[in-house]
Design a protein around this motif. Structure first.
Motif, PDB file in Angstrom:
ATOM      1  N   MET A 120       0.928  -1.430   0.247  1.00 14.53           N
ATOM      2  CA  MET A 120       0.093  -0.425   0.368  1.00 14.53           C
ATOM      3  C   MET A 120       1.104   1.155  -0.096  1.00 14.53           C
ATOM      4  N   GLN A 121       1.022   1.989  -0.918  1.00 15.28           N
ATOM      5  CA  GLN A 121       1.875   3.122  -1.187  1.00 15.28           C
ATOM      6  C   GLN A 121       1.281   4.557   0.050  1.00 15.28           C
ATOM      7  N   SER A 122       2.541   5.243  -0.364  1.00 15.95           N
ATOM      8  CA  SER A 122       2.021   6.467   0.758  1.00 15.95           C
ATOM      9  C   SER A 122       0.977   6.279   2.036  1.00 15.95           C
ATOM     10  N   PHE A 123       0.644   4.977   2.578  1.00 20.63           N
ATOM     11  CA  PHE A 123      -0.521   4.603   3.648  1.00 20.63           C
ATOM     12  C   PHE A 123       0.200   5.136   4.987  1.00 20.63           C
ATOM     13  N   ASP A 124      -0.919   5.868   5.273  1.00 15.37           N
ATOM     14  CA  ASP A 124      -0.752   7.053   6.789  1.00 15.37           C
ATOM     15  C   ASP A 124      -1.313   6.912   7.486  1.00 15.37           C
ATOM     16  N   PRO A 125      -1.153   5.608   8.984  1.00 13.87           N
ATOM     17  CA  PRO A 125      -2.198   5.288   9.771  1.00 13.87           C
ATOM     18  C   PRO A 125      -3.193   6.619  10.229  1.00 13.87           C
ATOM     19  N   ARG A 126      -2.632   7.785  10.762  1.00 11.50           N
ATOM     20  CA  ARG A 126      -3.177   8.570  11.343  1.00 11.50           C
ATOM     21  C   ARG A 126      -4.988   8.978  10.181  1.00 11.50           C
ATOM     22  N   SER A 127      -4.394   9.337   9.283  1.00 13.83           N
ATOM     23  CA  SER A 127      -4.986   9.568   8.201  1.00 13.83           C
ATOM     24  C   SER A 127      -5.638   8.780   7.611  1.00 13.83           C
ATOM     25  N   PHE A 128      -5.535   7.419   8.165  1.00 13.20           N
ATOM     26  CA  PHE A 128      -6.240   6.405   7.797  1.00 13.20           C
ATOM     27  C   PHE A 128      -7.488   5.949   8.859  1.00 13.20           C
ATOM     28  N   LEU A 129      -7.305   6.434   9.877  1.00  2.00           N
ATOM     29  CA  LEU A 129      -8.247   6.669  11.280  1.00  2.00           C
ATOM     30  C   LEU A 129      -9.141   7.478  11.623  1.00  2.00           C
ATOM     31  N   ARG A 130      -8.140   8.359  10.289  1.00  2.00           N
ATOM     32  CA  ARG A 130      -8.924  10.351  10.555  1.00  2.00           C
ATOM     33  C   ARG A 130     -10.454  10.053   9.438  1.00  2.00           C
ATOM     34  N   ALA A 131     -10.475   8.780   8.691  1.00  2.00           N
ATOM     35  CA  ALA A 131     -11.026   8.511   7.935  1.00  2.00           C
ATOM     36  C   ALA A 131     -12.221   7.812   7.764  1.00  2.00           C
ATOM     37  N   THR A 132     -12.294   6.197   9.261  1.00  2.00           N
ATOM     38  CA  THR A 132     -13.204   5.882   9.990  1.00  2.00           C
ATOM     39  C   THR A 132     -13.864   6.154  11.234  1.00  2.00           C
ATOM     40  N   PHE A 133     -12.949   7.103  11.248  1.00  2.00           N
ATOM     41  CA  PHE A 133     -13.532   8.461  12.435  1.00  2.00           C
ATOM     42  C   PHE A 133     -15.235   9.178  11.333  1.00  2.00           C
ATOM     43  N   ASP A 134     -14.908   9.387  10.525  1.00  2.00           N
ATOM     44  CA  ASP A 134     -15.304  10.815   9.361  1.00  2.00           C
ATOM     45  C   ASP A 134     -16.692  10.334   8.710  1.00  2.00           C
ATOM     46  N   ALA A 135     -16.290   8.589   8.999  1.00  2.00           N
ATOM     47  CA  ALA A 135     -17.167   7.418   7.504  1.00  2.00           C
ATOM     48  C   ALA A 135     -18.945   7.298   9.271  1.00  2.00           C
ATOM     49  N   ALA A 136     -17.583   6.865  10.307  1.00  2.00           N
ATOM     50  CA  ALA A 136     -18.930   6.930  11.342  1.00  2.00           C
ATOM     51  C   ALA A 136     -19.456   8.122  11.991  1.00  2.00           C
ATOM     52  N   VAL A 137     -19.149   9.541  11.115  1.00  2.00           N
ATOM     53  CA  VAL A 137     -19.465  10.473  11.916  1.00  2.00           C
ATOM     54  C   VAL A 137     -20.802  10.793  10.527  1.00  2.00           C
ATOM     55  N   ARG A 138     -20.260  10.429   9.520  1.00  2.00           N
ATOM     56  CA  ARG A 138     -21.643  10.773   8.626  1.00  2.00           C
ATOM     57  C   ARG A 138     -22.170   9.992   9.021  1.00  2.00           C
ATOM     58  N   ALA A 139     -22.471   8.424   8.585  1.00  2.00           N
ATOM     59  CA  ALA A 139     -23.408   7.075   8.997  1.00  2.00           C
ATOM     60  C   ALA A 139     -24.770   7.991  10.183  1.00  2.00           C
ATOM     61  N   ALA A 140     -24.164   8.602  10.838  1.00  2.00           N
ATOM     62  CA  ALA A 140     -24.759   9.103  12.231  1.00  2.00           C
ATOM     63  C   ALA A 140     -26.252  10.553  12.022  1.00  2.00           C
ATOM     64  N   ASP A 141     -25.664  11.475  10.773  1.00  2.00           N
ATOM     65  CA  ASP A 141     -26.824  12.117   9.962  1.00  2.00           C
ATOM     66  C   ASP A 141     -27.643  11.903  10.235  1.00  2.00           C
ATOM     67  N   PRO A 142     -28.489  12.494  11.652  1.00  2.00           N
ATOM     68  CA  PRO A 142     -30.149  11.878  11.204  1.00  2.00           C
ATOM     69  C   PRO A 142     -31.402  11.820  10.442  1.00  2.00           C
ATOM     70  N   ILE A 143     -30.420  12.598   9.438  1.00  2.25           N
ATOM     71  CA  ILE A 143     -31.544  12.829   8.254  1.00  2.25           C
ATOM     72  C   ILE A 143     -31.776  11.931   7.594  1.00  2.25           C
ATOM     73  N   HIS A 144     -30.626  10.958   7.236  1.00  2.00           N
ATOM     74  CA  HIS A 144     -31.412   9.390   6.594  1.00  2.00           C
ATOM     75  C   HIS A 144     -32.307   8.858   7.422  1.00  2.00           C
ATOM     76  N   GLY A 145     -32.202   8.879   8.960  1.00  2.00           N
ATOM     77  CA  GLY A 145     -33.353   7.865  10.142  1.00  2.00           C
ATOM     78  C   GLY A 145     -34.836   9.250   9.474  1.00  2.00           C
ATOM     79  N   ILE A 146     -34.843  10.310   9.510  1.00  2.73           N
ATOM     80  CA  ILE A 146     -35.804  11.102   9.600  1.00  2.73           C
ATOM     81  C   ILE A 146     -36.716  10.861   8.293  1.00  2.73           C
TER      82      ILE A 146
END
Length: 428
Positions: A1-27
């Protein structure tokens, strides 16, 4: 995997978790039928303003109402008034907001609809002391509960028995109007009656249970509060009460959904992910020790999972206050975790609150790896001492490893992601 940055990877997973919790989808999925009469919107919590904006975007009929959120967590709305108040300790603005919500549902009829937008943080944002109690009493209760190390479910069971708005009382005040509650859950297990102490959703917990929890967690409450809890006046409303019979409750965002989204993001980037649990509770530093032991086992022995692997978990840990340091449960978890993996390379972690605020400061959480403790030492910070002083924020701030996102507009509680890759050990 080229130019893999663990911290950027972890931040991306956090951002994905937050997007999935956007209440508009469930409402959107659970919009109620339009009423013959009025549509009244009420709400409370750290995600309530964003929920109000989402409801306005989806509802094509007239509406009016008011919601209360934490200072700095507002969102622009045209028809719904947004009030800001204090969290995690109540204030006068929250007391006034509680009165406004109760006034908003007065005098309604069976032709009217009440839409309740409820999320974590609503307990503190809706102080409404029972007769004979004061705002000062509610503040003292909140401070004692926050320092006790009690889980959020226990806190909210106690809180609802000293309130005129929690424990389903807001919904009861709206009767005979139909009440539809949209809930963003920050409670392990996603019981909507415990989110924000359930202003529109009662549960079966009684005052005897509240008293037992007070004793079990050694919560020191004002004399007036204890006298109230020992009187029949503290009895909570029962879920079987006929005033709740036509109401609906929808959990529109939760830790389970967010963790699945984070796992999917990891797999897109070529890393397998395992969700340990979405409902972990317990003392932050103890939960951290378990996570650290598991991470070390994987790092050094490739068991019970083979590297590379991402471990995900959620829920809500607690912190027993031992000193007046700066920080929150996620940064405290991560400081204890850093001590547990000290010297082991190939382990990187993030722990953060999905609402963007971890405890007393303006960070969502922090990052850590096997060299965190050493970096702190070089910065003149003793990690063990900082942990004992509940001063995790100061420790991570000293090395520039805080995660700062600002308010996210949702709140499905703790997010922990631990990446384990190939490593070597410098531990003795």
């Amino acid at each position: 995997m080229q130019s893999f940055d663990p911290r950027s990877f972890l931040r991306a997973t956090f951002d994905a978790a937050v997007r999935a919790a956007d209440p508009i989808h469930g409402i959107r999925q659970h919009l109620p039928e339009k009423p013959k009469g009025r549509t009244i919107v009420v709400g409370a919590g750290k995600a309530s303003a964003q929920m109000a904006a989402a409801f306005e975007a989806l509802w094509d009929g007239p509406m009016e109402g008011v919601v209360v959120t934490r200072y700095g967590f507002s969102a622009p709305c045209k028809q719904i008034e947004i009030i800001e108040a204090s969290h995690p300790v109540p204030d006068q603005a929250g007391l006034a907001a509680s009165g406004r919500l109760l006034q908003a549902v007065e005098g309604l009829t069976a032709d009217d609809l009440v839409v309740a937008l409820i999320s974590g943080g609503g307990s503190s944002l809706l102080p409404s002391p029972a007769p004979g109690l004061t705002l000062a009493d509610e503040i003292a209760v909140n401070e004692a509960l926050l320092a006790s190390g009690a889980p959020i479910s226990a806190m909210n069971t106690i809180r609802k028995h000293i309130s005129t708005i929690k424990g389903g009382r807001l919904a009861a005040a709206a009767h005979p109007a139909r009440v539809v509650s949209f809930v963003v859950s920050d409670i392990p297990g996603d019981n909507p009656a415990l989110v924000a102490s359930g202003p529109t959703v009662p549960d079966a917990g009684n005052r005897q249970e509240a008293l037992a929890l007070t004793a079990a967690y050694r919560v020191s409450l004002p004399e007036a509060v204890m006298a109230h809890l020992n009187s029949p006046a503290a009895d909570a409303l029962e879920p079987s009460d006929s005033r709740f019979s036509g109401n609906q409750v929808h959990v529109v965002a939760s830790a389970a959904v967010s963790l699945e989204a984070a796992a999917e993001e990891a797999r897109k980037q070529g890393i397998e992910a395992v969700i340990l649990s979405d409902s972990i509770e317990g003392e932050s530093r103890d939960v951290a020790s378990m996570h650290a032991a598991l991470a070390r086992e994987i790092a050094t022995r490739d068991r019970p999972f083979a590297k590379p692997i991402l471990l995900l978990s959620g829920g809500e840990t607690t912190v027993t206050i031992r000193a007046k340091g700066k920080g929150g449960r996620n940064s405290e978890f991560l400081l204890a975790f850093a001590l547990g993996i000290n010297g082991v390379s190939g382990i990187h972690a993030v722990a953060a609150d999905t609402d963007g605020i971890d405890g007393s400061e303006e960070n969502a959480g922090a990052f850590a790896d096997g060299q965190t403790v050493e970096r702190m030492r070089k910065a003149g910070v003793d990690a063990k001492s900082m942990l004992m002083q509940n001063n995790a924020w100061t420790a991570f701030d000293a090395i520039g490893d805080l995660l700062v996102t600002g308010p996210t507009g949702t709140n499905v509680n703790d997010f922990r992601a631990i990446l384990i890759q190939e490593c070597s050990s410098d531990r003795g």
